[in-house]
Scaffold this motif. Sequence first.
Motif, PDB file in Angstrom:
ATOM      1  N   ALA A  93     -31.169 -18.518  -6.328  1.00 25.64           N
ATOM      2  CA  ALA A  93     -32.042 -17.537  -6.810  1.00 25.64           C
ATOM      3  C   ALA A  93     -31.521 -16.042  -6.437  1.00 25.64           C
ATOM      4  O   ALA A  93     -31.189 -16.347  -5.472  1.00 25.64           O
ATOM      5  CB  ALA A  93     -32.906 -17.586  -7.145  1.00 25.64           C
ATOM      6  N   ARG A 132     -41.747 -24.279 -12.348  1.00 24.45           N
ATOM      7  CA  ARG A 132     -40.683 -25.261 -13.164  1.00 24.45           C
ATOM      8  C   ARG A 132     -40.411 -26.172 -12.440  1.00 24.45           C
ATOM      9  O   ARG A 132     -40.327 -27.198 -13.058  1.00 24.45           O
ATOM     10  CB  ARG A 132     -38.834 -24.609 -12.637  1.00 24.45           C
ATOM     11  N   TRP A 133     -40.354 -26.583 -11.489  1.00 24.21           N
ATOM     12  CA  TRP A 133     -40.150 -27.903 -10.862  1.00 24.21           C
ATOM     13  C   TRP A 133     -42.647 -28.906 -10.879  1.00 24.21           C
ATOM     14  O   TRP A 133     -42.246 -29.481  -9.754  1.00 24.21           O
ATOM     15  CB  TRP A 133     -40.024 -27.938  -9.130  1.00 24.21           C
ATOM     16  N   HIS A 142     -35.671 -12.887 -10.793  1.00 24.20           N
ATOM     17  CA  HIS A 142     -36.131 -14.492 -10.143  1.00 24.20           C
ATOM     18  C   HIS A 142     -37.248 -14.403  -9.117  1.00 24.20           C
ATOM     19  O   HIS A 142     -37.332 -13.045  -7.868  1.00 24.20           O
ATOM     20  CB  HIS A 142     -35.171 -15.517  -9.352  1.00 24.20           C
ATOM     21  N   ARG A 180     -23.671 -22.840  -4.399  1.00 22.80           N
ATOM     22  CA  ARG A 180     -24.162 -21.690  -4.874  1.00 22.80           C
ATOM     23  C   ARG A 180     -22.675 -20.911  -5.700  1.00 22.80           C
ATOM     24  O   ARG A 180     -21.740 -21.619  -5.232  1.00 22.80           O
ATOM     25  CB  ARG A 180     -24.259 -20.990  -3.796  1.00 22.80           C
ATOM     26  N   ASN A 193     -33.717 -25.625  -3.240  1.00 28.06           N
ATOM     27  CA  ASN A 193     -32.183 -25.385  -3.731  1.00 28.06           C
ATOM     28  C   ASN A 193     -32.372 -24.139  -4.418  1.00 28.06           C
ATOM     29  O   ASN A 193     -31.471 -22.580  -4.753  1.00 28.06           O
ATOM     30  CB  ASN A 193     -31.774 -26.555  -4.658  1.00 28.06           C
ATOM     31  N   ASP A 194     -33.050 -24.089  -5.613  1.00 25.83           N
ATOM     32  CA  ASP A 194     -33.188 -23.456  -6.524  1.00 25.83           C
ATOM     33  C   ASP A 194     -33.726 -21.369  -6.196  1.00 25.83           C
ATOM     34  O   ASP A 194     -33.270 -20.426  -6.539  1.00 25.83           O
ATOM     35  CB  ASP A 194     -34.414 -23.168  -7.772  1.00 25.83           C
ATOM     36  N   ALA A 207     -36.129 -29.686  -4.335  1.00 21.65           N
ATOM     37  CA  ALA A 207     -35.146 -29.626  -5.783  1.00 21.65           C
ATOM     38  C   ALA A 207     -36.163 -27.225  -6.400  1.00 21.65           C
ATOM     39  O   ALA A 207     -34.912 -26.664  -6.074  1.00 21.65           O
ATOM     40  CB  ALA A 207     -35.473 -29.689  -6.977  1.00 21.65           C
ATOM     41  N   ALA A 208     -37.034 -27.411  -5.884  1.00 14.33           N
ATOM     42  CA  ALA A 208     -37.453 -25.929  -5.500  1.00 14.33           C
ATOM     43  C   ALA A 208     -36.471 -25.321  -5.172  1.00 14.33           C
ATOM     44  O   ALA A 208     -36.324 -23.995  -4.451  1.00 14.33           O
ATOM     45  CB  ALA A 208     -39.237 -25.641  -5.713  1.00 14.33           C
ATOM     46  N   ILE A 265     -39.974 -20.445 -10.179  1.00 12.13           N
ATOM     47  CA  ILE A 265     -39.332 -21.744  -9.429  1.00 12.13           C
ATOM     48  C   ILE A 265     -40.531 -22.632  -8.676  1.00 12.13           C
ATOM     49  O   ILE A 265     -40.181 -23.453  -9.468  1.00 12.13           O
ATOM     50  CB  ILE A 265     -38.267 -21.058  -8.252  1.00 12.13           C
TER      51      ILE A 265
END
Length: 315
Positions: free
Chosen positions: A274, A288-289, A280, A99, A269-270, A266-267, A285
């Motif tokens: 964020a 995006r995924w 954000h 991070r 992690n974002d 993955a979402a 997000i």
Amino acid sequence: MQYSLSWAASRPEEAIEALAPVYRNVDIRTDDEHRFGVSTLESGDPTVTLSSFDWTADGRGRSEANSFFTVGDVYAGSVTVTAGRETLDSSRLMLIPPRRLDASWTGSHSARTVRLERATIDAYARNHFGVSATGVRFTETRAISPVHEALWRAVERHAREEVAAHPDLLHNDLIWDETARHLVATLLTVFPNSTLEVAAPRDGAAALPASVRRAIAYMEEHVAEPVTIADIAAAARLSPRGIQDAFARIVGHSPMRHLRLLRLEAARNDLLLADPTNGHTVADIARRWGFPHVPRFAEAYRAQFGENPRVTLQR
């Protein structure tokens, strides 16, 4: 390819230049430029790297999120470390997640670190435990117990002093590969994570057949792109029916569900990385995924992680 290097800097600008190949958008500052200094010794390979740092004078630094986890051990002086919005306990062995990182220190301090690429950790877990549909998730930044801290330090000391310090051993691929694997295995033993509830295969066979490993590797590489079952089957070198049957029999769910789980991770992690104060949003997000319908994304997210994505974003 294994390597060993050392460097020293007497100005923040020199330290930034030396660290830039590793840390994204790194920035270092000091109010005591006459005393400022840092020296480091680094060895390993691009996926598992041992480093030691000696800093003098007060200072502060920051970097953007990276692709690796870092085990940090401050053994002289003290440092305040914040990863994302979590302040870590730097008086103990600490796991620094990939991070945004902020650090500040008063006076001189020394630390040992081990950087381990996320993909390397996930690959080890996948090969040892079988399928890890959403990758390894670490749930704490502190070791399980003082005994576990001692275990990590013993394994790291062996890697650093008995292998990396000797060029003929460091550059022996067989020895270094086993040393790196030992560090990854110890990481998964010492810090609380999702693999601790997974049993390793009992029959000694390979955890996953090559076709399934190829399919998973393809999905991980293209997780942010439109992917069809035909694409996955081609990567696995099977027919669409063949890869569906292989996943049902070995993994326990379909290839497309596996891809969905990867995208959820993955979402997540974002969301953890964020900053809602910078605009954000969960919707951005999710899209995006590959989740255009935000309520369905939130439902799937709650089912997988046990909390609303908005809660994750606000951490």
